[in-house]
Write a protein that holds these residues in place. Sequence first.
Motif, PDB file in Angstrom:
ATOM      1  N   ASN A   1       0.807  -1.224   0.000  1.00 32.24           N
ATOM      2  CA  ASN A   1       0.000   0.000   0.000  1.00 32.24           C
ATOM      3  C   ASN A   1       0.841   1.275   0.000  1.00 32.24           C
ATOM      4  OD1 ASN A   1      -2.419  -1.242  -0.177  1.00 32.24           O
ATOM      5  ND2 ASN A   1      -2.826  -1.269   2.037  1.00 32.24           N
ATOM      6  N   ALA A   2       1.950   1.263   0.755  1.00 27.40           N
ATOM      7  CA  ALA A   2       2.775   2.469   0.829  1.00 27.40           C
ATOM      8  C   ALA A   2       3.338   2.816  -0.550  1.00 27.40           C
ATOM      9  CB  ALA A   2       3.908   2.274   1.836  1.00 27.40           C
ATOM     10  N   SER A   3       3.727   1.798  -1.314  1.00 35.10           N
ATOM     11  CA  SER A   3       4.266   2.052  -2.661  1.00 35.10           C
ATOM     12  C   SER A   3       3.176   2.579  -3.581  1.00 35.10           C
ATOM     13  CB  SER A   3       4.839   0.773  -3.258  1.00 35.10           C
ATOM     14  OG  SER A   3       5.832   0.258  -2.414  1.00 35.10           O
ATOM     15  N   ILE A   4       1.973   2.032  -3.432  1.00 41.12           N
ATOM     16  CA  ILE A   4       0.857   2.516  -4.248  1.00 41.12           C
ATOM     17  C   ILE A   4       0.582   3.977  -3.940  1.00 41.12           C
ATOM     18  CG2 ILE A   4      -1.622   2.278  -4.695  1.00 41.12           C
ATOM     19  CD1 ILE A   4      -1.297  -0.733  -4.166  1.00 41.12           C
ATOM     20  N   ALA A   5       0.586   4.309  -2.651  1.00 43.16           N
ATOM     21  CA  ALA A   5       0.338   5.698  -2.249  1.00 43.16           C
ATOM     22  C   ALA A   5       1.441   6.609  -2.801  1.00 43.16           C
ATOM     23  CB  ALA A   5       0.260   5.808  -0.729  1.00 43.16           C
ATOM     24  N   ALA A   6       2.698   6.147  -2.729  1.00 38.88           N
ATOM     25  CA  ALA A   6       3.813   6.965  -3.224  1.00 38.88           C
ATOM     26  C   ALA A   6       3.704   7.165  -4.732  1.00 38.88           C
ATOM     27  CB  ALA A   6       5.143   6.306  -2.862  1.00 38.88           C
ATOM     28  N   ALA A   7       3.334   6.116  -5.449  1.00 38.36           N
ATOM     29  CA  ALA A   7       3.196   6.225  -6.905  1.00 38.36           C
ATOM     30  C   ALA A   7       2.062   7.186  -7.264  1.00 38.36           C
ATOM     31  CB  ALA A   7       2.943   4.848  -7.518  1.00 38.36           C
TER      32      ALA A   7
ATOM     33  N   LEU B   1       1.705  14.805  -8.514  1.00 43.94           N
ATOM     34  CA  LEU B   1       2.683  15.896  -8.609  1.00 43.94           C
ATOM     35  C   LEU B   1       3.029  16.153 -10.069  1.00 43.94           C
ATOM     36  CD1 LEU B   1       4.734  17.932  -7.640  1.00 43.94           C
ATOM     37  CD2 LEU B   1       6.347  16.056  -7.250  1.00 43.94           C
ATOM     38  N   ALA B   2       3.231  15.093 -10.840  1.00 46.31           N
ATOM     39  CA  ALA B   2       3.571  15.253 -12.254  1.00 46.31           C
ATOM     40  C   ALA B   2       2.489  16.088 -12.952  1.00 46.31           C
ATOM     41  CB  ALA B   2       3.718  13.887 -12.923  1.00 46.31           C
ATOM     42  N   GLN B   3       1.230  15.783 -12.649  1.00 48.77           N
ATOM     43  CA  GLN B   3       0.143  16.519 -13.294  1.00 48.77           C
ATOM     44  C   GLN B   3       0.153  17.984 -12.878  1.00 48.77           C
ATOM     45  OE1 GLN B   3      -1.454  14.803 -15.785  1.00 48.77           O
ATOM     46  NE2 GLN B   3      -1.806  16.951 -16.252  1.00 48.77           N
ATOM     47  N   THR B   4       0.413  18.236 -11.599  1.00 42.93           N
ATOM     48  CA  THR B   4       0.491  19.618 -11.107  1.00 42.93           C
ATOM     49  C   THR B   4       1.564  20.413 -11.854  1.00 42.93           C
ATOM     50  OG1 THR B   4      -0.191  18.927  -8.902  1.00 42.93           O
ATOM     51  CG2 THR B   4       0.979  21.031  -9.051  1.00 42.93           C
ATOM     52  N   ILE B   5       2.748  19.799 -11.981  1.00 40.98           N
ATOM     53  CA  ILE B   5       3.884  20.484 -12.625  1.00 40.98           C
ATOM     54  C   ILE B   5       3.582  20.736 -14.108  1.00 40.98           C
ATOM     55  CG2 ILE B   5       6.305  20.146 -13.317  1.00 40.98           C
ATOM     56  CD1 ILE B   5       6.023  20.740 -10.336  1.00 40.98           C
ATOM     57  N   ILE B   6       3.039  19.725 -14.777  1.00 35.85           N
ATOM     58  CA  ILE B   6       2.730  19.880 -16.208  1.00 35.85           C
ATOM     59  C   ILE B   6       1.662  20.958 -16.407  1.00 35.85           C
ATOM     60  CG2 ILE B   6       1.706  18.691 -18.209  1.00 35.85           C
ATOM     61  CD1 ILE B   6       3.131  16.119 -17.168  1.00 35.85           C
TER      62      ILE B   6
ATOM     63  N   THR C   1      11.624  13.998  -6.601  1.00 35.64           N
ATOM     64  CA  THR C   1      11.746  13.614  -5.199  1.00 35.64           C
ATOM     65  C   THR C   1      10.651  14.403  -4.475  1.00 35.64           C
ATOM     66  OG1 THR C   1      13.267  15.421  -4.740  1.00 35.64           O
ATOM     67  CG2 THR C   1      14.240  13.333  -5.431  1.00 35.64           C
ATOM     68  N   GLU C   2      10.665  14.399  -3.135  1.00 36.82           N
ATOM     69  CA  GLU C   2       9.598  15.119  -2.432  1.00 36.82           C
ATOM     70  C   GLU C   2       9.696  16.630  -2.617  1.00 36.82           C
ATOM     71  OE1 GLU C   2       9.191  13.981   1.663  1.00 36.82           O
ATOM     72  OE2 GLU C   2       8.898  11.876   1.132  1.00 36.82           O
ATOM     73  N   THR C   3      10.903  17.128  -2.871  1.00 37.84           N
ATOM     74  CA  THR C   3      11.076  18.579  -2.904  1.00 37.84           C
ATOM     75  C   THR C   3      11.634  19.119  -4.221  1.00 37.84           C
ATOM     76  OG1 THR C   3      13.213  18.242  -1.846  1.00 37.84           O
ATOM     77  CG2 THR C   3      11.365  18.803  -0.400  1.00 37.84           C
ATOM     78  N   MET C   4      11.878  18.225  -5.195  1.00 37.31           N
ATOM     79  CA  MET C   4      12.327  18.717  -6.499  1.00 37.31           C
ATOM     80  C   MET C   4      11.673  17.896  -7.601  1.00 37.31           C
ATOM     81  SD  MET C   4      16.126  20.073  -7.408  1.00 37.31           S
ATOM     82  CE  MET C   4      16.897  21.015  -6.129  1.00 37.31           C
ATOM     83  N   ALA C   5      11.399  18.547  -8.733  1.00 40.39           N
ATOM     84  CA  ALA C   5      10.740  17.868  -9.847  1.00 40.39           C
ATOM     85  C   ALA C   5      11.358  18.378 -11.145  1.00 40.39           C
ATOM     86  CB  ALA C   5       9.245  18.148  -9.834  1.00 40.39           C
ATOM     87  N   VAL C   6      11.788  17.441 -11.983  1.00 41.20           N
ATOM     88  CA  VAL C   6      12.419  17.773 -13.255  1.00 41.20           C
ATOM     89  C   VAL C   6      11.430  17.451 -14.371  1.00 41.20           C
ATOM     90  CG1 VAL C   6      14.409  17.364 -14.748  1.00 41.20           C
ATOM     91  CG2 VAL C   6      14.617  17.053 -12.259  1.00 41.20           C
ATOM     92  N   LEU C   7      11.019  18.477 -15.085  1.00 43.05           N
ATOM     93  CA  LEU C   7      10.092  18.308 -16.203  1.00 43.05           C
ATOM     94  C   LEU C   7      10.876  18.438 -17.506  1.00 43.05           C
ATOM     95  CD1 LEU C   7       7.292  18.280 -17.660  1.00 43.05           C
ATOM     96  CD2 LEU C   7       7.216  20.763 -17.255  1.00 43.05           C
TER      97      LEU C   7
END
Lengths: 141, 141
Positions: free
Chosen positions: A3-9, A15-20, A89-95
């Motif tokens: 479950n923890a991995s599912i939640a993380a994914a 987050l990916a959608q937010t950044i895009i 990661t939790e605090t950085m995102a590379v698009l």
Amino acid sequence: MPNASIAAAAARESLAQTIIDMERTALDRWGRGDPSGFLEISSPDVVYFDPFLERRLNGLAELRRLYTELRGKIHVDRFDMLEPKVQSTETMAVLTFNLASYERDAVRRWNCTEVYRLQKHDGWRIIQTHWSLTKPALRQE
Amino acid sequence: MPNASIAAAAARESLAQTIIDMERTALDRWGRGDPSGFLEISSPDVVYFDPFLERRLNGLAELRRLYTELRGKIHVDRFDMLEPKVQSTETMAVLTFNLASYERDAVRRWNCTEVYRLQKHDGWRIIQTHWSLTKPALRQE
């Protein structure tokens, strides 16, 4: 998956959608001649490359100076953001993405890397932008 | 500055030096025709742009295929890494610089963005590379 991995994914996907979405919103304003969409989501320590500059720009003041000259001078009919990918990661995102930019009868193709960082008070902000032309047609020297 | 801030600043400075040293070491091998320096420090999920490609490369296998073709074909006499800058969190580090690459009588100027991520078992690894030419001389179309 546990479950923890599912939640993380799921969190990464969200987050990916937010950044895009942030990037698309800024691009749409850019295409209407308004560079403020990018300025408003860029951090004071942002660094910036594009193919028309002699060197990296350092900091929001330098970027604002560049974009002020471009205000109202850009018109893009339509953007196609191709295969956007977010590595985070939790605090950085590379698009990263390729972009087709349709301007009247012409199309320009771009490579783009944006790095977003989570700021304590402001949410996600761009700290690095790199625009380059995809396979530019070089003049023989 | 309180002691904790001093310690954090020192840690960031030390990380910046680590990242810059990794990059220089890989560049030196590159300049001798050996692309393995970059392959060995790139993550399986690395993405990659350079000015000779139609699109972003996705993953280490695609990058290895590209670099295999270049092995032994590159000779650079000297690199000048100009104003390298590292922006980091605890688990990600963004390295940007301009590069002057001296090849016999010619000099090529580059913009570069590397994103390194701290891997649980392998230490720092590149997850994104973006090379572009600084102010390329474009052919009139």
